[in-house]
Design a protein around this motif. Sequence first.
Motif, PDB file in Angstrom:
ATOM      1  N   PHE A 143       4.398  59.350 -38.865  1.00 43.39           N
ATOM      2  CA  PHE A 143       5.778  58.936 -38.447  1.00 43.39           C
ATOM      3  C   PHE A 143       5.784  57.477 -38.514  1.00 43.39           C
ATOM      4  CE2 PHE A 143       2.998  60.014 -34.919  1.00 43.39           C
ATOM      5  CZ  PHE A 143       3.121  58.967 -34.129  1.00 43.39           C
ATOM      6  N   ARG A 144       6.977  56.957 -38.656  1.00 41.73           N
ATOM      7  CA  ARG A 144       6.997  55.586 -38.199  1.00 41.73           C
ATOM      8  C   ARG A 144       7.127  55.229 -36.802  1.00 41.73           C
ATOM      9  NH1 ARG A 144      12.236  52.533 -40.985  1.00 41.73           N
ATOM     10  NH2 ARG A 144      11.177  53.444 -42.958  1.00 41.73           N
ATOM     11  N   TYR A 145       6.286  54.117 -36.710  1.00 36.75           N
ATOM     12  CA  TYR A 145       6.100  53.860 -35.299  1.00 36.75           C
ATOM     13  C   TYR A 145       6.836  52.488 -34.934  1.00 36.75           C
ATOM     14  CZ  TYR A 145       3.492  53.408 -30.861  1.00 36.75           C
ATOM     15  OH  TYR A 145       3.041  53.396 -29.434  1.00 36.75           O
ATOM     16  N   PHE A 146       7.892  52.677 -34.222  1.00 40.89           N
ATOM     17  CA  PHE A 146       8.872  51.410 -33.875  1.00 40.89           C
ATOM     18  C   PHE A 146       9.068  50.532 -35.338  1.00 40.89           C
ATOM     19  CE2 PHE A 146       6.668  52.403 -29.705  1.00 40.89           C
ATOM     20  CZ  PHE A 146       7.644  52.502 -29.091  1.00 40.89           C
ATOM     21  N   ASP A 147       8.622  49.175 -35.112  1.00 39.23           N
ATOM     22  CA  ASP A 147       8.935  48.366 -36.561  1.00 39.23           C
ATOM     23  C   ASP A 147       7.747  48.270 -37.408  1.00 39.23           C
ATOM     24  OD1 ASP A 147       7.691  47.122 -34.366  1.00 39.23           O
ATOM     25  OD2 ASP A 147       8.387  45.012 -34.949  1.00 39.23           O
ATOM     26  N   ALA A 148       7.453  49.552 -37.948  1.00 39.05           N
ATOM     27  CA  ALA A 148       6.359  49.773 -39.007  1.00 39.05           C
ATOM     28  C   ALA A 148       5.084  49.479 -38.147  1.00 39.05           C
ATOM     29  CB  ALA A 148       6.823  49.167 -40.108  1.00 39.05           C
ATOM     30  N   ARG A 149       4.967  49.611 -36.888  1.00 39.96           N
ATOM     31  CA  ARG A 149       3.500  49.489 -36.562  1.00 39.96           C
ATOM     32  C   ARG A 149       2.505  50.534 -36.628  1.00 39.96           C
ATOM     33  NH1 ARG A 149       3.566  44.404 -33.477  1.00 39.96           N
ATOM     34  NH2 ARG A 149       5.935  43.560 -33.714  1.00 39.96           N
ATOM     35  N   ASP A 150       1.277  50.103 -36.601  1.00 39.22           N
ATOM     36  CA  ASP A 150       0.276  51.286 -36.331  1.00 39.22           C
ATOM     37  C   ASP A 150       0.113  51.440 -34.808  1.00 39.22           C
ATOM     38  OD1 ASP A 150      -1.465  49.129 -35.208  1.00 39.22           O
ATOM     39  OD2 ASP A 150      -2.411  48.845 -37.122  1.00 39.22           O
ATOM     40  N   LEU A 151      -0.716  52.568 -34.386  1.00 42.65           N
ATOM     41  CA  LEU A 151      -0.726  52.852 -32.962  1.00 42.65           C
ATOM     42  C   LEU A 151      -1.663  51.722 -32.192  1.00 42.65           C
ATOM     43  CD1 LEU A 151      -1.304  56.729 -33.154  1.00 42.65           C
ATOM     44  CD2 LEU A 151       0.797  55.273 -32.952  1.00 42.65           C
ATOM     45  N   LEU A 152      -2.386  50.775 -32.765  1.00 43.08           N
ATOM     46  CA  LEU A 152      -3.161  49.890 -32.284  1.00 43.08           C
ATOM     47  C   LEU A 152      -2.160  48.889 -31.734  1.00 43.08           C
ATOM     48  CD1 LEU A 152      -5.966  49.614 -34.602  1.00 43.08           C
ATOM     49  CD2 LEU A 152      -5.907  50.868 -32.496  1.00 43.08           C
TER      50      LEU A 152
END
Length: 327
Positions: A143-152
């Motif tokens: 899934f896309r996480y916020f503004d294309a961030r990874d979970l880190l």
Amino acid sequence: MSEKSWDRVPIDAQSIDAPLSRAAVFLVVTVGAEPDALVTACGALAGLDDLVKTVGFRDLSARLSCIVGLGRDFWDRLRLDERPRELKTFAPIHGPVHTAPATPGDLIFHIRAEREDLCFEFERILLDKLGASITVIDEVSGFRYFDARDLLGFVDGTANPTGLDLPASALVGNEDPVFAGGSYIVVQKYLHDMASWAKVPTPMQEEIIGRTKIDNIEIDDDEAPRKSHKSLATIVDADGNEHDILRDNMPFGRPGQREFGTYFIGYSRYLWVIEKMLQRMYIGDPPGAYDRLLDFSTPHTGITFFAPARPTLEALAQAAQRQAAGP
């Protein structure tokens, strides 16, 4: 042929240049040894475009797409006259501290859309068509996480090529004309130690990644004693030319299982570019100075595929039928 003149090559590539999506499924399978399994699997590959149209027509704005890649062993089973020049099985990388494992996989289906339900429906029908011919090895919903961030917490994919640079970086050209328009794919499923990462101060996180966390500004670490992930993943050849790859990484996770990860998928015109990138990450540059991100992110899979252009895909079913028919 220069890198910039790639677009003069007549090809019919898969949808590798599709824009980054809000949802994705990464499905890795092996194909049974029986001749009928080969025929069934290749028949499903030949019908992928029709299936995308059938499911995607329900909401064209959702931009459903699917890319399929073939592993070296599966390619050889088809006994085709030729194979992509660089196609090989993923070789494990044993660094001083961390290892990149090799895992099985005959086919990968990279399913993308702006709607998770379309990815789900496409995969459901695809698996029905494949039936007992395959065994699912790995299945990850991203899934896309916020503004294309990874979970880190960092933006992922900033350095992706765009415009004419995209096909020049991701699609095979005249250097291998039989497979022009295809792309080498390397996948790795990483799981993150979020608790340990959270204890690292933000300035140190930024030093490890090579970018600022909030505004995603690149950090110049040329003079630093230890290279960042960004620098180790930057590949420059002997002539000083930088070689890009196309990343379509996706976060995934199950908080209830304490599972947090990034599914790395890289598309490249040249397989050696991704291989060199991984060597630099795991072995280090200089040797021993490995990518510190690996102290917090552990790979659980490693597989190489080739995504052929559409005409080649369409020929696969015929090749499998010839195989089943025997001499």
